[in-house]
Each structure stands twice: as C-alpha cells, then as structure tokens.
Write a protein that holds these residues in place. Structure first.
Motif, PDB file in Angstrom:
ATOM      1  N   VAL A 115       0.750  -1.127  -0.138  1.00 30.98           N
ATOM      2  CA  VAL A 115      -0.036   0.144  -0.037  1.00 30.98           C
ATOM      3  C   VAL A 115       0.802   1.487   0.074  1.00 30.98           C
ATOM      4  O   VAL A 115       0.596   2.213  -0.676  1.00 30.98           O
ATOM      5  CB  VAL A 115      -0.960  -0.025   1.356  1.00 30.98           C
ATOM      6  CG1 VAL A 115      -1.512   1.285   1.398  1.00 30.98           C
ATOM      7  CG2 VAL A 115      -1.886  -1.129   1.176  1.00 30.98           C
ATOM      8  N   HIS A 116       1.816   1.258   0.653  1.00 37.64           N
ATOM      9  CA  HIS A 116       2.727   2.458   0.959  1.00 37.64           C
ATOM     10  C   HIS A 116       4.168   2.199  -0.108  1.00 37.64           C
ATOM     11  O   HIS A 116       4.386   1.261  -0.256  1.00 37.64           O
ATOM     12  CB  HIS A 116       3.173   2.607   2.332  1.00 37.64           C
ATOM     13  CG  HIS A 116       2.109   2.626   3.349  1.00 37.64           C
ATOM     14  ND1 HIS A 116       1.569   4.062   3.476  1.00 37.64           N
ATOM     15  CD2 HIS A 116       1.361   1.937   3.991  1.00 37.64           C
ATOM     16  CE1 HIS A 116       0.562   3.865   4.465  1.00 37.64           C
ATOM     17  NE2 HIS A 116       0.449   2.666   4.881  1.00 37.64           N
TER      18      HIS A 116
ATOM     19  N   SER B 314       6.244   7.176  -7.509  1.00 40.54           N
ATOM     20  CA  SER B 314       6.422   6.425  -6.419  1.00 40.54           C
ATOM     21  C   SER B 314       6.726   4.934  -7.110  1.00 40.54           C
ATOM     22  O   SER B 314       6.682   4.936  -8.299  1.00 40.54           O
ATOM     23  CB  SER B 314       4.953   6.081  -5.806  1.00 40.54           C
ATOM     24  OG  SER B 314       4.096   5.470  -6.820  1.00 40.54           O
ATOM     25  N   ASN B 315       6.919   4.014  -6.353  1.00 40.12           N
ATOM     26  CA  ASN B 315       7.454   2.867  -6.969  1.00 40.12           C
ATOM     27  C   ASN B 315       6.511   1.557  -6.838  1.00 40.12           C
ATOM     28  O   ASN B 315       6.993   0.480  -6.426  1.00 40.12           O
ATOM     29  CB  ASN B 315       8.920   2.331  -6.427  1.00 40.12           C
ATOM     30  CG  ASN B 315       9.543   1.130  -6.977  1.00 40.12           C
ATOM     31  OD1 ASN B 315       9.454   1.137  -8.147  1.00 40.12           O
ATOM     32  ND2 ASN B 315      10.247   0.402  -6.301  1.00 40.12           N
ATOM     33  N   ILE B 316       5.129   2.013  -6.528  1.00 50.98           N
ATOM     34  CA  ILE B 316       4.393   1.040  -6.289  1.00 50.98           C
ATOM     35  C   ILE B 316       2.734   1.368  -6.676  1.00 50.98           C
ATOM     36  O   ILE B 316       2.369   2.716  -6.834  1.00 50.98           O
ATOM     37  CB  ILE B 316       4.371   0.802  -4.708  1.00 50.98           C
ATOM     38  CG1 ILE B 316       3.381  -0.572  -4.591  1.00 50.98           C
ATOM     39  CG2 ILE B 316       3.549   1.833  -4.088  1.00 50.98           C
ATOM     40  CD1 ILE B 316       4.334  -1.719  -4.029  1.00 50.98           C
ATOM     41  N   ASP B 317       2.167   0.432  -7.356  1.00 44.94           N
ATOM     42  CA  ASP B 317       0.914   0.569  -7.807  1.00 44.94           C
ATOM     43  C   ASP B 317      -0.030   0.492  -6.739  1.00 44.94           C
ATOM     44  O   ASP B 317      -0.663  -0.716  -6.373  1.00 44.94           O
ATOM     45  CB  ASP B 317       0.434  -0.306  -8.885  1.00 44.94           C
ATOM     46  CG  ASP B 317      -0.789   0.177  -9.817  1.00 44.94           C
ATOM     47  OD1 ASP B 317      -1.540   1.085  -9.327  1.00 44.94           O
ATOM     48  OD2 ASP B 317      -1.038  -0.265 -10.642  1.00 44.94           O
ATOM     49  N   SER B 318      -0.341   1.498  -5.688  1.00 43.76           N
ATOM     50  CA  SER B 318      -0.996   1.083  -4.435  1.00 43.76           C
ATOM     51  C   SER B 318      -2.433   0.890  -4.532  1.00 43.76           C
ATOM     52  O   SER B 318      -3.059   1.916  -5.600  1.00 43.76           O
ATOM     53  CB  SER B 318      -0.671   2.213  -3.558  1.00 43.76           C
ATOM     54  OG  SER B 318      -1.312   2.300  -2.462  1.00 43.76           O
ATOM     55  N   GLU B 322      -3.980   7.443  -2.007  1.00 42.50           N
ATOM     56  CA  GLU B 322      -4.326   8.287  -1.195  1.00 42.50           C
ATOM     57  C   GLU B 322      -3.370   8.242   0.104  1.00 42.50           C
ATOM     58  O   GLU B 322      -2.921   9.445   0.570  1.00 42.50           O
ATOM     59  CB  GLU B 322      -5.863   8.767  -0.962  1.00 42.50           C
ATOM     60  CG  GLU B 322      -6.299   7.789   0.213  1.00 42.50           C
ATOM     61  CD  GLU B 322      -6.710   6.312  -0.498  1.00 42.50           C
ATOM     62  OE1 GLU B 322      -6.607   6.149  -1.792  1.00 42.50           O
ATOM     63  OE2 GLU B 322      -7.248   5.514   0.128  1.00 42.50           O
ATOM     64  N   LYS B 323      -3.063   7.288   0.380  1.00 41.58           N
ATOM     65  CA  LYS B 323      -2.163   7.183   1.418  1.00 41.58           C
ATOM     66  C   LYS B 323      -0.848   7.641   1.068  1.00 41.58           C
ATOM     67  O   LYS B 323      -0.085   8.180   1.938  1.00 41.58           O
ATOM     68  CB  LYS B 323      -2.101   5.690   1.923  1.00 41.58           C
ATOM     69  CG  LYS B 323      -3.320   5.195   2.272  1.00 41.58           C
ATOM     70  CD  LYS B 323      -3.207   4.245   3.588  1.00 41.58           C
ATOM     71  CE  LYS B 323      -4.542   4.042   4.249  1.00 41.58           C
ATOM     72  NZ  LYS B 323      -4.846   2.786   5.120  1.00 41.58           N
ATOM     73  N   VAL B 324      -0.405   7.179   0.072  1.00 37.46           N
ATOM     74  CA  VAL B 324       1.134   7.622  -0.580  1.00 37.46           C
ATOM     75  C   VAL B 324       0.865   9.237  -0.679  1.00 37.46           C
ATOM     76  O   VAL B 324       1.984   9.897  -0.416  1.00 37.46           O
ATOM     77  CB  VAL B 324       1.112   6.971  -1.983  1.00 37.46           C
ATOM     78  CG1 VAL B 324       2.689   7.319  -2.440  1.00 37.46           C
ATOM     79  CG2 VAL B 324       1.140   5.402  -1.939  1.00 37.46           C
ATOM     80  N   ARG B 325      -0.230   9.648  -1.527  1.00 38.53           N
ATOM     81  CA  ARG B 325      -0.181  11.024  -1.408  1.00 38.53           C
ATOM     82  C   ARG B 325      -0.220  11.890  -0.121  1.00 38.53           C
ATOM     83  O   ARG B 325       0.718  12.791  -0.035  1.00 38.53           O
ATOM     84  CB  ARG B 325      -1.625  11.218  -2.019  1.00 38.53           C
ATOM     85  CG  ARG B 325      -1.968  12.811  -2.363  1.00 38.53           C
ATOM     86  CD  ARG B 325      -3.086  13.062  -3.160  1.00 38.53           C
ATOM     87  NE  ARG B 325      -2.993  12.525  -4.412  1.00 38.53           N
ATOM     88  CZ  ARG B 325      -3.809  11.668  -4.827  1.00 38.53           C
ATOM     89  NH1 ARG B 325      -4.839  11.043  -3.875  1.00 38.53           N
ATOM     90  NH2 ARG B 325      -3.588  10.876  -5.962  1.00 38.53           N
ATOM     91  N   GLN B 326      -1.067  11.356   0.739  1.00 35.23           N
ATOM     92  CA  GLN B 326      -1.029  11.996   1.977  1.00 35.23           C
ATOM     93  C   GLN B 326       0.397  12.099   2.690  1.00 35.23           C
ATOM     94  O   GLN B 326       0.829  12.817   3.666  1.00 35.23           O
ATOM     95  CB  GLN B 326      -1.989  11.221   3.158  1.00 35.23           C
ATOM     96  CG  GLN B 326      -3.418  11.671   2.985  1.00 35.23           C
ATOM     97  CD  GLN B 326      -4.562  10.453   3.393  1.00 35.23           C
ATOM     98  OE1 GLN B 326      -3.935   9.720   4.350  1.00 35.23           O
ATOM     99  NE2 GLN B 326      -5.513  10.752   3.217  1.00 35.23           N
ATOM    100  N   GLY B 327       1.005  10.882   2.601  1.00 31.57           N
ATOM    101  CA  GLY B 327       2.346  10.526   3.286  1.00 31.57           C
ATOM    102  C   GLY B 327       3.405  11.795   2.706  1.00 31.57           C
ATOM    103  O   GLY B 327       4.201  12.341   3.295  1.00 31.57           O
ATOM    104  N   ASN B 328       3.502  12.007   1.429  1.00 39.56           N
ATOM    105  CA  ASN B 328       4.054  12.750   0.879  1.00 39.56           C
ATOM    106  C   ASN B 328       3.840  14.235   1.033  1.00 39.56           C
ATOM    107  O   ASN B 328       4.654  15.182   1.292  1.00 39.56           O
ATOM    108  CB  ASN B 328       4.106  12.613  -0.681  1.00 39.56           C
ATOM    109  CG  ASN B 328       4.985  11.338  -1.234  1.00 39.56           C
ATOM    110  OD1 ASN B 328       6.410  11.540  -1.150  1.00 39.56           O
ATOM    111  ND2 ASN B 328       4.444  10.337  -1.607  1.00 39.56           N
ATOM    112  N   LEU B 329       2.776  14.312   1.269  1.00 46.27           N
ATOM    113  CA  LEU B 329       2.311  15.890   1.840  1.00 46.27           C
ATOM    114  C   LEU B 329       2.648  16.043   3.252  1.00 46.27           C
ATOM    115  O   LEU B 329       2.925  17.159   3.658  1.00 46.27           O
ATOM    116  CB  LEU B 329       0.733  16.078   1.688  1.00 46.27           C
ATOM    117  CG  LEU B 329      -0.106  16.127   0.253  1.00 46.27           C
ATOM    118  CD1 LEU B 329      -1.493  16.028   0.263  1.00 46.27           C
ATOM    119  CD2 LEU B 329       0.569  17.572  -0.357  1.00 46.27           C
ATOM    120  N   ARG B 330       2.715  14.929   3.935  1.00 45.85           N
ATOM    121  CA  ARG B 330       3.147  15.405   5.257  1.00 45.85           C
ATOM    122  C   ARG B 330       4.815  15.851   5.409  1.00 45.85           C
ATOM    123  O   ARG B 330       5.211  16.301   6.248  1.00 45.85           O
ATOM    124  CB  ARG B 330       2.878  14.027   6.328  1.00 45.85           C
ATOM    125  CG  ARG B 330       1.544  13.732   6.564  1.00 45.85           C
ATOM    126  CD  ARG B 330       1.496  12.329   7.219  1.00 45.85           C
ATOM    127  NE  ARG B 330       2.305  12.572   8.528  1.00 45.85           N
ATOM    128  CZ  ARG B 330       1.784  12.219   9.787  1.00 45.85           C
ATOM    129  NH1 ARG B 330       0.533  11.918   9.853  1.00 45.85           N
ATOM    130  NH2 ARG B 330       2.597  12.368  10.773  1.00 45.85           N
TER     131      ARG B 330
END
Lengths: 349, 772
Positions: A115-116, B314-318, B322-330
């Motif tokens: 997921v991440h 990113s290196n993943i088709d998640s 939105e979790k990847v997005r939120q993480g990067n925004l953080r």
C-alpha cells in the motif's frame, strides 16, 4: 493478556518500541539496553562502534536516547528535539536477506509495503570525527525518511571485516506517522488504563525547554573547553599506542610498546567513554556558538585521532575469542597499516 | 548449434541512482568488448538498468567458437634427417620437447621453405566457460565513486550483489560468481513480486520481468513512462510539470514500477509566503518531486508561476494511492515551514551586516577569507563594468549607476552564504542574496547598517553564479555580467596562482566550468574585452607573491613551478611566443597558462553547438599565422560564426580550394600569407582575367576592410565570396609562375593581396566541411 495487547498497541510510542524489540529478538538479536552516556546517535553505543571492529559475529538491538544539542528548539518546534530516540539494530555479518528482514519489521509495525511506497534511496554515511564511513540508504516511507541503513566499511580508521549492517530507525518520526500526528509532543506514549493517555509532551516538554536553555544559553563555555581538553588527555592516556615520549629512550620498554603486547597498558572501553564525553562536549560548544570554522576543523581532527587510537587498541586487545592471539594480532596490524595507507592516499586526493 | 541470445543479469541491492545510466552503459559496453576480444560474434547489445539490476541481452552469440588448427614448426625440413633418413638431433630434440613421436611429425610447406613439424587442433572457446570471467572483469572495471564490501567477502561492488542470471537461449550458464550460483531465476519488484520469476529464455527477459516481475527493466522506457505520467498528472491540475532533465533521470533510477502521484498542497501560508525558487528547491532537492507551474502561454513568460501541487514518482501501484499522497504531503509541509522560518530569520538582518562575518569563512587557506574575496569582487566588478561601457561612455547617470551596481553587488554577492536558507539549500546561493537585497530596500531605514539595495543590485547578485550548468543562461543585466565575470576570474586567477590548476579528471574547484562561464558571458553577452587584461586586473586584486607557498623555501617554490612548466609545454604546440615563454618562467605569473586553459574550453564548446572543428581551426590558424594568441573571445567567436556561415555558401568550396592553391603557391615562393605589402602594378597585367580579378579586388577590398574593422566578419566574407568567379577564371587562364620575373612577382602580389584579405578573418584554405 489485555495489558500485553495494550503494550503492543502500535498507536502508542511504547507499543512501537515493544513491537520492534519482539521482532528483532526473533531475528536472533540480543536485546541490549541504552548506553548510559550522552551520545549523538545509536552508532556511538559500544555495541555498535566497538563491535563493528574485529572478526566476531554480533547481533544486537536497542533503543538509544540521542543528544543533538544544536537541534533543540525550546520545545517550540513540532519536529525538532535535542533529545530523541533511535532504535538501533546491528548485524555482523549482515545476512543475505538483511533488507528483507528490515522490510519485515515494517510489516510488523503495521506498514503494508503493498500500500505504501517504501524505497531505499542512496545515502552514504561518513563521520569525520569517528574516522568512519559506510554505504547505504535512507529508507523512505511515502517520501519520508524513517530509517538509516548502512553497511559499515570503516570504523575508527580500521577496516570493518566482516561487514556490519546498521539499521537506525527514527522512533519519533515513525511514531508520528503511525499515529497520524503532526507535532512530536502530541505523540501518545501510552494509553494508561482508566486514565487519560500519557503524551510525549507530558514526558519531555519541560526537559526539552530547560535543556535547550542550557545548550544554547547557559552552558559555561570556559568550563566546556577545559573539559574537552581533559577528556582528550584522559582518552590518550588510556589508548595511545606509542610510549610516552619520556620513556622512549628506554629500549626494553619501547620494545614492549611497539609490539603492542602489553595488554595491561590499553583500556579501550574507558578510553572510548572519554571520547564520548569529549564528543558531547564538542557538540555543546558548537550549540553555544563557541566554535569558529577553523576551530571546528581542528576539534574534529582531535576527536578523529582519539577514535583511531581507541579502535586500534580494541583490535589489539580483543582480536578474537576463537583463534590464536598472535596470528590474529598480526592480521589486524596488517589491516591497520593497509587502512592508514588508504587514508593517506585519500587525503592526497 | 545456431547462435543464440546471451543474457546476464546482476541482481543487487538498490544502486546509486545518479550514476545508474553510466554504470549500465559501462556494463553492456564492457561485456561487448570482452566478447569481441575473445572472438565471439554477436548482434547488438541491449542494456537494462533498474535500481536492483544491471542486465545486458546480446543476440546471436555462438555457444562455441570453431576449433582452430595450430601449426608447430620445428627445424627446417632439409636439416631434419641425415643422409640415411635418420632424424638429426635437432629433429629428435623437437619431437621430444613437443611430446610427439618422431614418425608422427610431418612436413609443413610454407612460402619460404619447408619445416618438420605437426598440426594440432585447439578446441574453440566455449561461451559458458568464458562468460562469467568476462562479467567479473567488467564489474571490477566499472567506474564507481565508491565501492563497498559486504558480509565476509573481499570483493567489492557499488552495493551488495544478491543474485545472478546467466543464460544462453533457454539454457542456464552454470557457475558461481561472487559466491553466488548463477541461475535462471531473477527477482521481480521488491514487494509486488517477492519471489522469482524464472526467465524461460534469454529473449523473453524483458517481457517476463514486465508481466510477472512487475519491473520495467528498460531505463529509457521507464523514463518515458515517468515523463508521460508526470505531464498528464500536471495537465489534470491545469498546469505543466516542471521537469529538470537530471531529476527525471534520477527518478527513473529510483523506481522499477513508476506510478506518478499528484499531491495538492492546498492553501498553505508557507506556500504563499515563500519565493518560488525556495519552494522549487524544497520539492526538487531532497524529495525529488516535479513542481507544477501554470501554463507558459497564459503567463507569457518562460515558465508560469508555481502552482500549489507537485508530482511524486512512487514505486508501487498502490490500491490506496491517497495514503501515498498523504504521506508525501506530510513531508513537504514541515519542509516548507522550515523554509519560512529560515526566511524570516534571515530577513532580520541586512545582507551588508553579514560582510563582517565573512571574515570567519575561509575561501581558500592561501587566498584569504570570503570577506577578502568580497572586497576583491567589489573592485573587479567595477573595473569590468567600466570596461564594458567602453572609452566614450561612463559619464551619464545610467552608466554611473551600472558601475555602482556592479561594485555593490560584487561586495554583497557572497553574503547570502551565511544565511540559514542557503545553509539548507546551497543551490539557492545568489538567488537568496538577490531576494534579501530586495528585502533590504523594501524594509524600513532604521536598521543598523546597510542602505536599501536597488533592483539592479539585487538582479546582479541573483545572477552572479550564472551560468551554473551547461544549458543555464548567462546573466541578463550588464551589472550581473560584470559580477559573474569578476567572481569566476577571481577564482581562476587565485587558484592558478597557487599552483592548483586542474589536472586530468581532478577539478575540485570546478575551474573548467568557471572558464567556460567566462567565455560564454563574454561571447553571448557580446562583450568584446581582452581576456588577458581582465586576468591582469583580477590578479592585481590579490596581494603580491601569491604563488609562493607560505613557509616553503624558494627552492620548493621553483620546483612547483618547474612542474607546471612541463604541464604547459605539453599541449602548447605554438612556438615562437618569446614574450610568453619568458613570463611563464616567472613564478608570479600564472596568466599565460591560465589564458590558454580558458581558451582551450572554446573548441569543445563550439563543437557542442554543431560547429565543425575545421571552422574553429580556420580561425585559430589565422592567429597562428601571425604568431599571435587569440585574446578577445567575443572577436574570436564572431570570426567562427562568420566562417561557419561562409562554409554553407555555394562559393565556399571553390574559394577554399582557391585559397589552398594560393597558399601553396605563396609558400613555394616563400611569401607570407598575410600583410602582403607589395601592390600589383596595373601595367604588368597582360591577361584579361588577371586584370578583371584585380579590378574586382579593388572594388571589394575597402568594403571588406571596413566590415572587418567593425568586427562584422560575416559581412566581410560575404563581400569576399563575390570574388569566386574572377578567382576561378584567373586560375583557368593565367600561369602564375611565368618565366618573366616581373610578371611572376606581379601575379604573386595579386594573389598575396587575396590571401591577405581572407586571412584578415580566418584561414579559409583549411576549411573542409563546406556545403550546408
């Protein structure tokens, strides 16, 4: 049972630590406790710095409180602390699948790598004051650096072989991510039964403020300078390979020194502790703004000399438990010479 | 067996991204070179590179090379046997030493006689027995900034090697390398395909990795995917992705399965309050994000203003992007907030108030502090600005202000190095100085020191590091040009003076870039100044006796100098520079060496612009002919561009040939090619075409000379091109080397005039690449 589950609740700071402890214990690491001195990072724990030297296998994991006096912000900044925690794992030699062991630990703390976005991004480590370097990565979780991963190549000027891998988690940052908070002081330390949660603020805000005051404004500069010099002298006394210059004329004594065969002379562990004291003192001087550019260079060089002395002593005194001492000593001396030659070439460049 | 495809894949832990392409190309080229050297035929190699693998696939490689018959010759046949037919000692000795029975030896006939000997069959090399050795050698030779050891191994590589695939067609080439058994099992994406897949055939490597492994193995395909995705994500936001080519390469080297994710910052105060350059640096630097700008067409400028979003690769088709997005925004928010904190802290002080602090920062141990440098830049930028204005100018208000701005900007250019922002983002040096200079002028007057800085000063500070890289623009303002020149010249002169000129691939002070920067500013800024006098002016800013190392004896100083003298003479083919020679032996004068170093950058720079080497050489030859060194880069470039335009003209080939002919004739009769004094006499012309040529020349010469004096070499050559027909007729009709000495000399004088006139611009006779 219920309390154990609570302890492992990944929504708490202590739950995160307990989960990591459990995970790495399963991977064969001995669970050590923090080193009881002020250090800048988990790398300074003797279980890393000294154990990276010599041929013996070693696996350990521990939490290490880390001090970076210049990073303090009087408790005002949501991301910066002068005292924080690292979770440190060292494996020597690192197994083939050490990266997978690490990503397994992320799964253990609830981060699903499907997921991440988890990535290993080149970041090499070099510490001029420890005469140490290694190659590795910072590990990214959705673009955020959560771990430093390093294969040590040299420690205290001595080549590391076999190679130790170091995994250093930034615990606060990781916990902030898992708990979804933007301010480190909002971290939940534990959800105590029946009462409200205990937060990072409750534990550390007052000390962050007071220690920032001390580090930046109050520490006595003259005293720190004197201490740096004393720690340095003490470290040298315990670790210098050359005989004291007064005795150089005494041939019998000198002979002993040169061979490095009088173990009673060298005490790398206490010498190393003096080095740590000197190193922290230097960091305090730096935070006080008392170190000029040129002074900084010379202080780093002095620390480096100490680190090299300690590392040499350690290698001479603790060559290996399972081999003939003499031959091992010979090996190590050879590798020492090899390293110093390389260093000379490097500095030539 | 038919030749088949060879596949070698080196599986590693994540490789350094910035050098991945070079590493991969080096690997493929190395394997090809090894195959060539061993005599294996092969098709064209295809290189693959991801963070976790270097691979090369080479079609049409034979499994085995043909056996070879080898002749072994012994003694001459006529001395191998005696009269009775018994072997001589020479023959039996040969048989014994070769381990072949005497009656198995045969007669080998060659062109020069016959020998006793034998033939043996040498088995051809086998690919499966050679390839791993080749791989090992190639990996050992790959260029690498730093190599590492792992586990208890003594061998080294960029990162630990974890698996090796080596195949020939469908077959595994078995063996062990770096303690790893070679197989046909690769590894896919770290998380999407943790085990396998198996490569069924070397030819299906790319497809299997893509379909089963979830890895796009081809670097350029991955790069294209990232580019497309980034562009499309930016379009969706109504903007354009700002794509730095190096950052695109780096992102390509950081992922195996690229998925672009647009992250919208929203209305963030820190975003509103920061200069675009700072936000861009925060995004691009550590985080490797692509910023998004408003479409250029709407804003009218080169790039539009920044939009509050960025694109992360990113290196993943998640399943939950939105979790990847939120993480990067953080991550970006606190970084921008930090930047605001730095900005506000920095603005609490004027730039000028930091000058004193520069005394604590060493520029170079032997060249003083940055404070010293700032003082030198103030002076030198002023001198250069005045020279840029030329003799006549300098008195009106605008000129005075330009000179003052250059001086002021020179003085303050290094102050931003002490700001927190530049400490955090070193790439913003100059940029922040400009920003803060404007702030100094915008804020109130009750600050302790520092008067308001004008816009011109701010721009000049901002531009003072330009051009920072190959495609970067030069400073746009005159004052900026003066400061940028001053900064580079000061560094060049200083470092050369203390004997630390770059050697081979070692250029720690980036002097090559500085030298090219000087040239580009002079040429593109159309600043026709004499480089030598600029260097002298820069040198005068330093104290006397810089070249002598402090605390070294005179003897050592001389030694150092002698060494650099050797270096100089190596690349220095032009003899007869008496005055330069004498100065070169002066330990206090590094300038001739430096001037040559700077001019040496020119040839490659013109080549990069698609100007052939012979054009450069034609211009250079013009100076060599006069035993001169070119001194004015702009003038030199004007000549190069003129010759480059000339060579495309239809007349160019004929005139180049004519000039060559003239040159040979003049050489044979020992006449100079330029400065030909003797004028041909009208009365001595007897052929109509020589009269016509003289007439044409008379008409053109004053026009061409007028242009040349103005530095308009293109127009001058345009005039000269019209001589083509008359020159051609002359050579068709006239015999130059007439027996009559008077006629001959008259014709030589005529040709001399032509050669001279062309030579005013360049040596056209050496042009080869004529035609468009």
């Amino acid at each position: 049972m219920a309390s154990t589950e609570n302890a492992r609740d990944l929504d708490t700071f202590q739950g995160l630590i307990l989960t990591l402890q459990e995970y790495w214990a399963e991977q064969g690491c001995i669970l050590l406790q923090p080193f009881d001195m002020q250090v800048g990072a988990g790398t300074f724990h003797p279980a890393t710095f000294l154990r990276a030297l010599g041929p013996d296998p070693w696996r350990a994991a521990y939490v290490q409180p880390s001090r970076r006096p210049a990073d303090g912000r009087y408790g005002d900044n949501p991301n910066r602390l002068q005292h924080y925690y690292q979770y440190q794992v060292v494996m020597k030699p690192a197994p083939d699948h050490v990266q997978e062991l690490y990503t397994g630990s992320l799964v253990a703390i609830g981060i699903d790598p499907l997921v991440h976005d988890i990535r290993f991004v080149e970041d090499n480590w070099e510490s001029p004051s420890l005469a140490a370097w290694g190659l590795g990565w910072e590990v990214w979780l959705n673009g955020m650096e959560i771990t430093q991963f390093t294969y040590f190549q040299q420690m205290g000027g001595v080549k590391c072989r076999p190679v130790m891998a170091e995994i250093a988690y930034g615990l606060e940052r990781l916990a902030m991510y898992l708990q979804g908070v933007d301010n480190v002081f909002d971290l939940v330390w534990t959800k105590a039964k029946g009462e409200g949660s205990v937060r990072y603020r409750d534990v550390f805000h007052a000390s962050e403020y007071q220690l920032s005051c001390y580090n930046f404004d109050l520490a006595d500069i003259d005293m720190l300078r004197e201490r740096f010099d004393s720690y340095e002298r003490e470290c040298m006394k315990l670790s210098t390979l050359e005989s004291t210059s007064d005795d150089a004329s005494d041939p019998s004594r000198r002979d002993n020194e040169v061979k490095g065969l009088s173990p009673g002379k060298f005490h790398p562990y206490p010498a190393y502790e003096q080095l740590l004291l000197a190193s922290h003192t230097f960091n305090l001087l730096d935070a006080r703004g008392a170190i000029s550019v040129t002074e900084r260079q010379s202080h780093i060089l002095r620390l480096r000399t100490l680190a090299e002395g300690v590392a040499k002593c350690y290698c001479l005194l603790y060559p290996s438990d399972d081999d003939g001492e003499g031959s091992r000593r010979g090996d190590h001396l050879e590798s020492l010479e090899h390293e110093s030659l390389e260093k000379a070439q490097e500095s030539d460049r | 067996m038919k030749p088949r495809t060879l596949l070698v894949e080196i599986g590693t832990e994540e490789l350094p991204p910035k050098s991945l392409r070079l590493t991969s190309e080096g690997f493929a080229a190395g394997i090809v070179a090894e195959l060539d050297a061993a005599g294996f035929d092969h098709g064209e190699a295809i290189a693959y590179a991801t963070p976790r693998r270097l691979a090369v696939r080479i079609p049409l490689v034979p499994a085995v090379l043909p056996d070879r018959t080898i002749e072994h010759r012994g003694p001459p046949f006529d001395r191998a046997f005696d009269e009775k037919g018994n072997p001589t000692p020479a023959a039996s000795g040969f048989a014994k030493s070769s381990g072949v029975a005497i009656d198995e030896l045969i007669r080998i006939d060659g062109e020069k006689g016959s020998w006793l000997g034998y033939r043996s069959l040498q088995a051809g090399a086998r690919l499966d027995q050679s390839i791993l050795g080749m791989v090992e050698r190639v990996l050992g030779r790959l260029p690498a900034a730093r190599r590492m050891r792992w586990q208890e191994h003594e061998f080294e590589f960029l990162r630990p090697i974890r698996w090796i695939v080596s195949m020939h067609g469908p077959d595994v080439i078995e063996g062990t390398l770096f303690s790893i058994p070679c197989t046909n099992e690769t590894r896919g994406h770290r998380f999407l395909c943790p085990q396998g897949p198996v490569i069924e055939d070397a030819d299906s490597y790319e497809e299997i990795l893509l379909e089963k492994g979830r890895v796009v193995a081809d670097f350029d395909k991955r790069k294209e995917m990232i580019l497309e995705q980034a562009k499309s994500q930016a379009r969706d936001a109504g903007g354009e992705a700002l794509i730095d080519p190096d950052l695109l390469e780096e992102n390509t080297a950081l992922v195996e399965w690229p998925v672009a994710i647009r992250c919208d910052i929203g209305d963030l105060p820190s975003f509103r309050n920061l200069p675009d350059a700072v936000i861009i640096a925060s995004m691009q630097g550590h985080q490797r994000y692509f910023p998004v700008v408003e479409p250029a067409a709407e804003s009218g400028g080169e790039t539009g203003p920044l939009m509050p979003c960025f694109i992360a690769i990113s290196n993943i088709d998640s399943p939950h992007p939105e979790k990847v997005r939120q993480g990067n925004l953080r991550v970006i928010r606190p970084r921008l907030e930090d930047a605001v904190f730095f900005l506000n802290n920095d603005k609490g002080r004027s730039l000028e108030s930091r000058l004193g602090d520069l005394q604590d920062v060493v520029f170079h141990a032997r060249l003083g502090t940055l404070h010293d440098k700032s003082k030198r830049l103030e002076r030198l930028a002023g001198i250069i600005a005045k020279r840029m204005l030329g003799e006549g100018a300098g008195s009106d208000a605008h000129d005075l202000e330009m000179v003052e701005s250059a001086e002021r900007a020179g003085l303050l250019a290094k102050c931003d190095l002490l700001t927190e922002m530049v400490g955090e983002f070193p790439e913003l040096q100059g940029e922040m100085g400009g920003e803060y200079a404007l702030n100094d002028s915008a804020l109130n007057d009750n600050r302790p020191a520092g008067s308001p800085e004008r816009e011109a000063v701010a721009s000049a500070i901002r531009e003072s590091y330009r051009p920072r890289f190959a495609k970067d623009s030069i400073p746009a303002t005159e004052a900026g040009q003066a400061v940028a020149l001053a900064d580079k010249l000061d560094t060049l002169v200083g470092i050369f003076a203390i004997g630390q000129a770059p050697k081979a691939d070692k250029d720690p002070f980036a002097l090559r870039r500085a030298a090219l920067g000087v040239l580009r500013i002079l040429i593109e800024g159309e600043i026709d100044l004499d480089l030598e006098s600029l260097l002298i002016a820069a040198k005068q800013g330093y104290p006397e006796g810089l070249s002598r190392a402090p605390g070294t004896s005179k003897k050592t100083a001389n030694k150092t100098q002698a060494k650099s003298g050797i270096d100089e003479s190596r690349g220095d083919g032009a003899p007869g520079q008496g005055s330069d020679r004498i100065r070169k032996s002066d330990p206090d004068n590094p300038l001739p060496q430096l001037r040559k170093f700077i001019f040496d950058r020119l040839r490659a720079w013109f080549l990069d612009q698609g100007i052939p080497a012979d054009v450069f050489n034609a211009v250079h030859a013009r100076f060599e002919e006069r035993s001169e060194e070119p001194k004015r880069p702009f003038d030199f470039a004007c000549r190069v561009y003129a010759v480059d335009a000339f060579r495309r003209r239809p007349e160019a080939a004929a005139l180049a040939a004519a000039n060559k002919r003239i040159r040979n004739i003049l050489r044979q009769s020992e006449r100079p090619l330029h400065g030909f004094e003797t004028k041909p006499k009208e009365s001595l012309f007897c052929e109509p075409s020589e009269r016509a040529l003289a007439k044409a020349l008379d008409a053109i010469e004053p026009l061409a000379m007028e242009r040349i004096e103005k530095g308009d070499y293109t127009a001058a050559l345009h005039h000269l091109a019209s001589l083509r027909d008359s020159v051609d007729s002359f050579f068709d009709d006239v015999k130059v080397m007439d027996e009559d000495e008077a006629l001959r000399n008259n014709r030589l004088a005529l040709l001399g005039r032509i050669a001279s006139l062309f030579m005013e611009t360049a040596d056209i006779s050496s042009l080869q690449s004529t035609g468009a």
